[in-house]
Design an enzyme around this catalytic site. Structure first.
Site, mmCIF file in Angstrom:
data_model
loop_
_atom_site.group_PDB
_atom_site.id
_atom_site.type_symbol
_atom_site.label_atom_id
_atom_site.label_comp_id
_atom_site.label_asym_id
_atom_site.label_seq_id
_atom_site.Cartn_x
_atom_site.Cartn_y
_atom_site.Cartn_z
ATOM 1 N N TYR A 185 0.844 -1.205 0.000
ATOM 2 C CA TYR A 185 0.000 0.000 0.000
ATOM 3 C C TYR A 185 0.883 1.261 0.000
ATOM 4 O O TYR A 185 0.636 2.202 -0.761
ATOM 5 C CB TYR A 185 -0.953 0.022 1.207
ATOM 6 C CG TYR A 185 -1.758 1.295 1.246
ATOM 7 C CD1 TYR A 185 -2.811 1.498 0.353
ATOM 8 C CD2 TYR A 185 -1.416 2.336 2.115
ATOM 9 C CE1 TYR A 185 -3.522 2.689 0.337
ATOM 10 C CE2 TYR A 185 -2.116 3.534 2.115
ATOM 11 C CZ TYR A 185 -3.166 3.706 1.219
ATOM 12 O OH TYR A 185 -3.851 4.896 1.187
ATOM 13 N N PHE A 238 15.502 19.319 -1.316
ATOM 14 C CA PHE A 238 14.120 18.890 -1.572
ATOM 15 C C PHE A 238 13.878 17.478 -1.038
ATOM 16 O O PHE A 238 12.821 17.193 -0.470
ATOM 17 C CB PHE A 238 13.851 18.966 -3.087
ATOM 18 C CG PHE A 238 12.568 18.320 -3.516
ATOM 19 C CD1 PHE A 238 11.349 18.944 -3.282
ATOM 20 C CD2 PHE A 238 12.570 17.086 -4.141
ATOM 21 C CE1 PHE A 238 10.156 18.352 -3.675
ATOM 22 C CE2 PHE A 238 11.381 16.487 -4.534
ATOM 23 C CZ PHE A 238 10.178 17.124 -4.297
ATOM 24 N N ARG A 298 -10.318 5.389 8.981
ATOM 25 C CA ARG A 298 -9.323 4.934 8.019
ATOM 26 C C ARG A 298 -8.300 4.114 8.783
ATOM 27 O O ARG A 298 -7.817 4.554 9.827
ATOM 28 C CB ARG A 298 -8.626 6.122 7.368
ATOM 29 C CG ARG A 298 -9.585 7.236 6.975
ATOM 30 C CD ARG A 298 -9.350 7.659 5.557
ATOM 31 N NE ARG A 298 -9.205 6.507 4.708
ATOM 32 C CZ ARG A 298 -8.557 6.519 3.534
ATOM 33 N NH1 ARG A 298 -7.976 7.613 3.116
ATOM 34 N NH2 ARG A 298 -8.456 5.423 2.803
ATOM 35 N N ARG A 316 2.052 8.571 12.865
ATOM 36 C CA ARG A 316 1.715 9.825 13.546
ATOM 37 C C ARG A 316 0.209 10.112 13.503
ATOM 38 O O ARG A 316 -0.365 10.638 14.453
ATOM 39 C CB ARG A 316 2.498 10.961 12.887
ATOM 40 C CG ARG A 316 2.336 12.314 13.541
ATOM 41 C CD ARG A 316 2.702 13.424 12.563
ATOM 42 N NE ARG A 316 1.867 13.352 11.366
ATOM 43 C CZ ARG A 316 2.124 14.012 10.238
ATOM 44 N NH1 ARG A 316 3.215 14.756 10.144
ATOM 45 N NH2 ARG A 316 1.314 13.905 9.194
HETATM 46 C C1 D61 Z 1 11.944 12.798 -2.272
HETATM 47 C C2 D61 Z 1 11.192 13.917 -1.955
HETATM 48 C C3 D61 Z 1 9.859 13.812 -1.681
HETATM 49 C C4 D61 Z 1 9.233 12.585 -1.724
HETATM 50 C C5 D61 Z 1 9.979 11.453 -2.048
HETATM 51 C C6 D61 Z 1 11.344 11.574 -2.320
HETATM 52 C C7 D61 Z 1 9.363 10.217 -2.113
HETATM 53 C C8 D61 Z 1 8.024 10.137 -1.866
HETATM 54 C C9 D61 Z 1 7.271 11.223 -1.545
HETATM 55 C C10 D61 Z 1 7.868 12.450 -1.475
HETATM 56 C C11 D61 Z 1 5.806 11.075 -1.274
HETATM 57 C C12 D61 Z 1 5.586 10.992 0.191
HETATM 58 C C13 D61 Z 1 4.164 11.002 0.582
HETATM 59 C C14 D61 Z 1 4.085 11.184 2.077
HETATM 60 C C15 D61 Z 1 2.903 11.959 2.507
HETATM 61 N N1 D61 Z 1 1.730 11.156 2.324
HETATM 62 C C16 D61 Z 1 0.599 11.619 1.770
HETATM 63 O O1 D61 Z 1 0.507 12.765 1.406
HETATM 64 C C17 D61 Z 1 -0.531 10.621 1.654
HETATM 65 O O2 D61 Z 1 -1.073 10.611 0.367
HETATM 66 C C18 D61 Z 1 -0.360 9.791 -0.547
HETATM 67 C C19 D61 Z 1 -0.917 9.917 -1.951
HETATM 68 C C20 D61 Z 1 -0.702 11.287 -2.546
HETATM 69 C C21 D61 Z 1 0.756 11.648 -2.647
HETATM 70 C C22 D61 Z 1 0.860 13.074 -2.997
HETATM 71 C C23 D61 Z 1 2.277 13.593 -2.991
HETATM 72 C C24 D61 Z 1 2.918 13.825 -1.787
HETATM 73 C C25 D61 Z 1 4.182 14.378 -1.776
HETATM 74 C C26 D61 Z 1 4.812 14.734 -2.964
HETATM 75 C C27 D61 Z 1 4.137 14.513 -4.177
HETATM 76 C C28 D61 Z 1 2.876 13.935 -4.177
HETATM 77 C C29 D61 Z 1 4.748 14.909 -5.361
HETATM 78 C C30 D61 Z 1 5.976 15.504 -5.348
HETATM 79 C C31 D61 Z 1 6.626 15.732 -4.154
HETATM 80 C C32 D61 Z 1 6.064 15.338 -2.966
HETATM 81 C C33 D61 Z 1 -1.552 10.919 2.740
HETATM 82 O O3 D61 Z 1 -2.043 12.215 2.635
HETATM 83 C C34 D61 Z 1 -2.833 12.700 3.690
HETATM 84 C C35 D61 Z 1 -2.038 13.162 4.874
HETATM 85 O O4 D61 Z 1 -0.849 12.865 4.983
HETATM 86 O O5 D61 Z 1 -2.595 13.859 5.713
HETATM 87 C C36 D61 Z 1 -2.596 9.859 2.696
HETATM 88 O O6 D61 Z 1 -3.711 10.078 2.224
HETATM 89 O O7 D61 Z 1 -2.276 8.757 3.161
HETATM 90 MG MG MG Z 2 -4.923 8.825 0.814
#
Ligand code: D61
Ligand code: MG
Length: 461
Positions: free
Chosen positions: A167, A287, A227, A214
């Site tokens: 997931y 970044f 959830r 968290r």
């Molecule tokens: C380097 C830099 C940034 C990085 C990386 C490597 C590798 C992965 C990521 C960022 C993504 C990390 C996501 C962690 C936060 N989680 C969420 O926001 C959850 O949603 C996941 C699906 C949507 C992802 C959207 C996203 C997030 C960060 C990004 C990106 C796209 C594009 C570019 C850069 C960063 C979470 O959201 C709700 C919440 O955390 O409150 C969920 O629904 O589980």
């Molecule tokens: Mg989500």
């Protein structure tokens, strides 16, 4: 703790707080193009932490990653909307990667700023279609795979740890994989980055697992339906129902379960270090590293902390500001990781409940990671020795060496040829002073030579 109390008890964080405030003011200056301006405005509204790091990137990577973020945030808004019936949600998740090519596309769902993002999604589509086609392809491909993965989990719960990893791969690992491809495409990082799928996946898993840990309380209290992302294979060892962990009477078992989850997340740290060691561009490095450091700090804060089951556990704003302030190379990264590993070390050494099933594993991991980071930091510092090769440093070293050599030349020639001709009239006085204590001057000149040659001697070893 209130904001003011937080600041008063950590006054050393104030300068960083001021700098970050000024930087965030500067970052919110919106682009002239109204569609791009909307994208950055909504980015600043929906993302607390990623907005700042995305806006520090150079263009065209910056705009592409901003759109990447908004497209996936849109997809995630569909996934997260617990009021949307599955009969609408499922096909929407599966077709999202095609919809982003349709001008005027909208999908009314979500709340607050997310609702506005979805209502005005046509603007994101317009900017998406203006990107380099190679960036469009990466975004669409990752959106397709993430949508399919989210759809897979809509009707099923996370049972095993392998499913938990799967997931997290879908919702965050894939983001890491897409980002690496975009870094490579931009030319800021080497072409090999596009192929680093395993390491990129770990980067996402470390961030996502930290969020899931968290956000336990927020997610379980979610209306109209809870959830649940903690894997049954883990929580069933500590409680009959995942929601039981929040009950005050179950605090000890809940904290042990929490510690188990933190230990699981910490296993990704070495791969993240390895990934970031491969980065060359300073802004891309920041970044990537800032979110990772924040995750490590959050994990350390959550470990053995019952407050996770009572409300939000967050790093102090002042400490967050210090991370933004000091995060430009691997040295900074290792120092931050070591700071949080030492906090973890205090927690695993001082734990009273000897029956925590993952305590020994936690102790071993903290020791291992500390060893890894301190060894790597020492190596990194040694490699930085020759004053980083800047022109200013080179000129300084050259002048110092010339001076030391001239001094040595005169100091060792004193008393013989120096007293004769060859030395201009104006310097006679200086030679007399030198000759008055020849041994002292020879010693001093040798020391001066040794001092200026020190970097070369160290580098040769
Ligand atoms: C380097 C830099 C940034 C990085 C990386 C490597 C590798 C992965 C990521 C960022 C993504 C990390 C996501 C962690 C936060 N989680 C969420 O926001 C959850 O949603 C996941 C699906 C949507 C992802 C959207 C996203 C997030 C960060 C990004 C990106 C796209 C594009 C570019 C850069 C960063 C979470 O959201 C709700 C919440 O955390 O409150 C969920 O629904 O589980
Ligand atoms: Mg989500």
């Amino acid at each position: 703790m209130g904001k003011l109390a937080e600041i008063l008890s950590h006054p050393q964080e104030v300068p960083a707080l001021v700098r970050i405030y000024l930087a965030s003011k500067a970052a919110t200056k919106l682009p002239k193009d109204p569609q791009l301006a909307f994208c950055y405005e909504i980015l600043n509204n929906v993302s607390r932490s990623f907005a700042i790091v995305i806006q520090q990137l150079p263009n065209p990577l910056r705009d592409a990653i901003c759109v990447f973020y908004l497209v996936l945030r849109g997809l995630d808004t569909v996934e997260d909307d617990m009021a949307l019936p599955d009969s609408v949600k499922l096909p929407a998740l599966l077709s999202f990667h095609k919809d982003i090519y349709e001008r005027g596309f909208t999908l009314p769902c979500g709340y607050n700023h997310y609702k506005r993002l979805m209502a005005q999604f046509g603007t994101v589509v317009d900017v998406f279609l203006s990107l380099d086609p190679a960036f469009q392809l990466v975004i669409a491909n990752i959106t397709r795979r993430m949508g399919e993965g989210m759809a897979e989990f809509i009707t099923k719960e996370v049972e095993t740890v392998a499913e938990y990893d799967k997931y997290c791969h879908y919702v965050a690992g894939l983001v890491g994989i897409g980002l690496s491809q975009m870094f490579a495409r931009s030319g800021l990082e080497s072409p090999e980055f596009g192929a680093k799928e395993q390491l990129s996946n770990h980067m996402g898993l470390f961030l996502q697992k930290t969020n899931i840990i968290r956000d336990y309380l927020e997610d379980i209290l979610e209306e109209p339906a809870p959830r649940m992302f903690w894997p049954r294979a883990v929580w069933s060892r500590y409680a009959a129902k995942l929601s039981d962990l929040k009950e005050p009477g179950n605090r000890q078992a809940a904290v042990q379960c929490l510690n188990h989850m933190v230990v699981d997340a910490l296993q990704h740290l070495p791969a993240c270090v390895q990934y970031m060691e491969g980065l060359r561009d300073r802004q891309v490095f920041r970044f990537c590293a800032i979110p990772q450091i924040m995750a490590a700090g959050t994990l350390a804060l959550c470990y053995n902390n019952g407050a996770v089951f009572e409300g939000a556990v967050k790093m102090r704003r002042g400490q967050t500001a210090q991370v933004f302030d000091a995060c430009s190379d691997m040295g900074d990264l290792f120092r931050w990781f070591l700071t949080f590993l030492s906090l973890l070390d205090k927690k695993v050494s001082g734990q009273v409940h000897g029956d925590d099933p993952t305590l020994q594993q936690a102790q071993a991991l903290v020791a291992q990671h500390t060893q890894l980071c301190s060894t790597a930091l020492a190596k990194w510092q040694a490699s930085q020795q020759p004053a980083s090769g800047s022109i200013a440093a080179w000129v300084r070293d050259y002048l110092l060496l010339t001076l030391a050599a001239v001094y040595a030349y005169y100091a060792f020639q004193m008393g013989t040829s120096l007293t004769g001709g060859g030395v201009p009239e104006q310097l006679r006085g200086l030679v007399d002073v030198l000759a008055a204590a020849p041994l002292l001057h020879r010693l001093l000149s040798a020391l001066a030579l040794l001092f200026t040659l020190r970097p070369a001697i160290f580098a040769a070893r």
